[in-house]
Design a protein around this motif. Structure first.
Motif, short mmCIF file in Angstrom:
data_model
loop_
_atom_site.label_atom_id
_atom_site.label_comp_id
_atom_site.label_asym_id
_atom_site.label_seq_id
_atom_site.Cartn_x
_atom_site.Cartn_y
_atom_site.Cartn_z
N GLY A 42 -15.45 -0.06 3.31
CA GLY A 42 -14.87 0.23 4.61
C GLY A 42 -13.41 0.64 4.51
O GLY A 42 -12.85 0.91 3.44
N VAL A 43 -12.76 0.68 5.69
CA VAL A 43 -11.38 1.18 5.77
C VAL A 43 -10.41 0.27 5.04
O VAL A 43 -9.52 0.71 4.30
CB VAL A 43 -10.97 1.31 7.25
N TRP A 44 -10.57 -1.07 5.21
CA TRP A 44 -9.64 -1.99 4.56
C TRP A 44 -9.77 -1.93 3.04
O TRP A 44 -8.77 -2.07 2.32
CB TRP A 44 -9.88 -3.42 5.05
N SER A 45 -10.96 -1.69 2.57
CA SER A 45 -11.13 -1.52 1.13
C SER A 45 -10.44 -0.26 0.65
O SER A 45 -9.84 -0.23 -0.44
CB SER A 45 -12.63 -1.47 0.80
N MET A 46 -10.47 0.81 1.46
CA MET A 46 -9.78 2.06 1.09
C MET A 46 -8.27 1.83 1.02
O MET A 46 -7.59 2.26 0.08
CB MET A 46 -10.11 3.14 2.11
N LEU A 47 -7.70 1.14 2.06
CA LEU A 47 -6.25 0.86 2.05
C LEU A 47 -5.87 -0.04 0.87
O LEU A 47 -4.81 0.13 0.25
CB LEU A 47 -5.84 0.20 3.36
N LEU A 48 -6.73 -0.99 0.55
CA LEU A 48 -6.46 -1.88 -0.57
C LEU A 48 -6.41 -1.11 -1.88
O LEU A 48 -5.51 -1.33 -2.71
CB LEU A 48 -7.55 -2.96 -0.63
N MET A 49 -7.33 -0.19 -2.09
CA MET A 49 -7.35 0.60 -3.32
C MET A 49 -6.14 1.52 -3.40
O MET A 49 -5.49 1.65 -4.45
CB MET A 49 -8.66 1.40 -3.39
N THR A 50 -5.78 2.16 -2.26
CA THR A 50 -4.61 3.06 -2.25
C THR A 50 -3.33 2.29 -2.55
O THR A 50 -2.48 2.73 -3.35
CB THR A 50 -4.52 3.76 -0.89
N ALA A 51 -3.16 1.12 -1.91
CA ALA A 51 -1.95 0.31 -2.16
C ALA A 51 -1.89 -0.15 -3.60
O ALA A 51 -0.80 -0.22 -4.21
CB ALA A 51 -1.93 -0.88 -1.21
N LEU A 52 -3.02 -0.46 -4.20
CA LEU A 52 -3.03 -0.91 -5.59
C LEU A 52 -2.59 0.20 -6.54
O LEU A 52 -1.79 -0.02 -7.47
CB LEU A 52 -4.44 -1.40 -5.95
N VAL A 53 -3.09 1.42 -6.29
CA VAL A 53 -2.69 2.55 -7.14
C VAL A 53 -1.20 2.84 -7.00
O VAL A 53 -0.49 3.06 -7.99
CB VAL A 53 -3.54 3.79 -6.79
N VAL A 54 -0.70 2.84 -5.75
CA VAL A 54 0.72 3.10 -5.51
C VAL A 54 1.58 2.01 -6.16
O VAL A 54 2.63 2.28 -6.76
CB VAL A 54 1.00 3.20 -4.01
N LEU A 55 1.17 0.74 -6.06
CA LEU A 55 1.93 -0.37 -6.65
C LEU A 55 2.00 -0.23 -8.18
O LEU A 55 3.08 -0.40 -8.78
CB LEU A 55 1.29 -1.70 -6.27
N ILE A 56 0.88 0.08 -8.80
CA ILE A 56 0.89 0.23 -10.26
C ILE A 56 1.81 1.38 -10.68
O ILE A 56 2.59 1.27 -11.64
CB ILE A 56 -0.54 0.45 -10.78
N THR A 57 1.74 2.48 -9.94
CA THR A 57 2.59 3.64 -10.27
C THR A 57 4.07 3.31 -10.08
O THR A 57 4.93 3.66 -10.92
CB THR A 57 2.19 4.83 -9.40
N ALA A 58 4.42 2.61 -8.98
CA ALA A 58 5.82 2.27 -8.72
C ALA A 58 6.35 1.29 -9.76
O ALA A 58 7.50 1.40 -10.22
CB ALA A 58 5.94 1.68 -7.32
N VAL A 59 5.57 0.31 -10.14
CA VAL A 59 6.01 -0.65 -11.16
C VAL A 59 6.23 0.07 -12.50
O VAL A 59 7.20 -0.22 -13.23
CB VAL A 59 4.98 -1.78 -11.30
N TYR A 60 5.33 1.01 -12.81
CA TYR A 60 5.52 1.77 -14.05
C TYR A 60 6.83 2.55 -14.02
O TYR A 60 7.59 2.56 -15.00
CB TYR A 60 4.33 2.73 -14.22
N GLY A 61 7.14 3.24 -12.90
CA GLY A 61 8.40 3.98 -12.81
C GLY A 61 9.60 3.06 -12.84
O GLY A 61 10.66 3.42 -13.37
N LEU A 62 9.47 1.83 -12.25
CA LEU A 62 10.60 0.88 -12.24
C LEU A 62 10.89 0.37 -13.65
O LEU A 62 12.06 0.22 -14.04
CB LEU A 62 10.26 -0.27 -11.30
#
Length: 264
Positions: A42-62
């Protein structure tokens, strides 16, 4: 003469920059993962997956101070801000997903038992399977009787006229008794075993008498005595037909086979 200053405006479209290939790859991968999560949870699962990908990418850049496909500034403050926002979105979407998809009763059962020593049964609780009842088995003795047919015999009787019959002993059927051990399971007969069989009343044979007596033929009537000749001087008629003139019965017709008839 007015001076002509070079125009500071550039033609439209000269400031546009093309996104690098890495950015397009990251966007496409994120969209694919979000669509997969949308289809499965569902929608919350989609937002959860998107936030997880963005978090991993941001931590990598940090950590490595590199420009990722998100095109965040290399400053740690900007990367940390992006990672924090992604983390907040991750927590929010995770909480919403958990509320929309509660865990199974089996997983929550230990915690529920620890929190409540005596759980109460709610109308929506899963029904406890009913145990299979133990069958009730009983045995008893059953007695059944059956008739035994009698035999018939015929005997000759010389006191009865030939051609006549009569029943001198009437036949009686006998009784045979059989005992069974019957097994009953839940009110229905499931087995029957013979225990005993005996003749409790023996049959009586029927006797019929047939007459064989033949009556003798009747004796022929004696011939009428002939008329006494000579005026009745003869005293007896002998067997051979001669006449006797004896004065007494004794000795009459002694030489002619005996007396057939006395006249006097």
């Amino acid at each position: 003469m007015p001076s002509h200053r070079p125009s500071s405006h550039r033609p439209i479209g000269t400031n546009r920059r093309k996104l690098p290939t890495a950015t397009w790859v990251g966007i496409v991968v994120t969209l694919v993962l979000a669509l997969i999560a949308l289809a499965s949870g569902g929608v919350w699962s989609m937002l959860l997956m998107t936030a997880l990908v963005v978090l991993i990418t941001a931590v990598y850049g940090l950590l490595f101070r590199r420009t990722t496909w998100l095109r965040l500034p290399r400053k740690r403050s900007a990367a940390a801000l992006g990672a924090g926002l992604a983390f907040v979105v991750l927590l929010g979407s995770g909480s919403a997903f958990g509320a929309a998809h509660p865990s199974s009763p089996a997983a929550d059962q230990p915690a529920a038992m620890a929190a409540s020593p005596a759980p109460t049964k709610t109308p929506h609780a899963a029904a406890t399977p009913t145990p299979t009842p133990t069958p009730t088995v009983t045995t008893k003795l059953v007695t059944e009787t059956a008739r035994i047919p009698f035999e018939s015999t015929t005997v000759e009787n010389d006191t009865l006229a030939q051609g006549t019959t009569t029943v001198t002993t009437k036949g009686v059927r006998g009784v045979q008794t059989t005992t069974y051990r019957v097994t009953i399971t839940d009110g229905k007969e499931t087995r029957r075993q013979q225990v005993l069989q005996e003749v409790t009343t023996p049959p009586v044979a029927q006797v019929t008498s047939v007459g064989t007596y033949v009556a003798p033929a009747p004796a022929p009537a004696p011939a009428p005595a002939p008329a006494v000749p000579d005026g009745g001087g003869a005293t007896a008629l002998c067997v051979d037909g001669s006449l006797s003139y004896a004065a007494h019965h004794q000795g009459a017709c002694s030489h002619h086979g005996g007396v057939a008839q006395f006249y006097k």
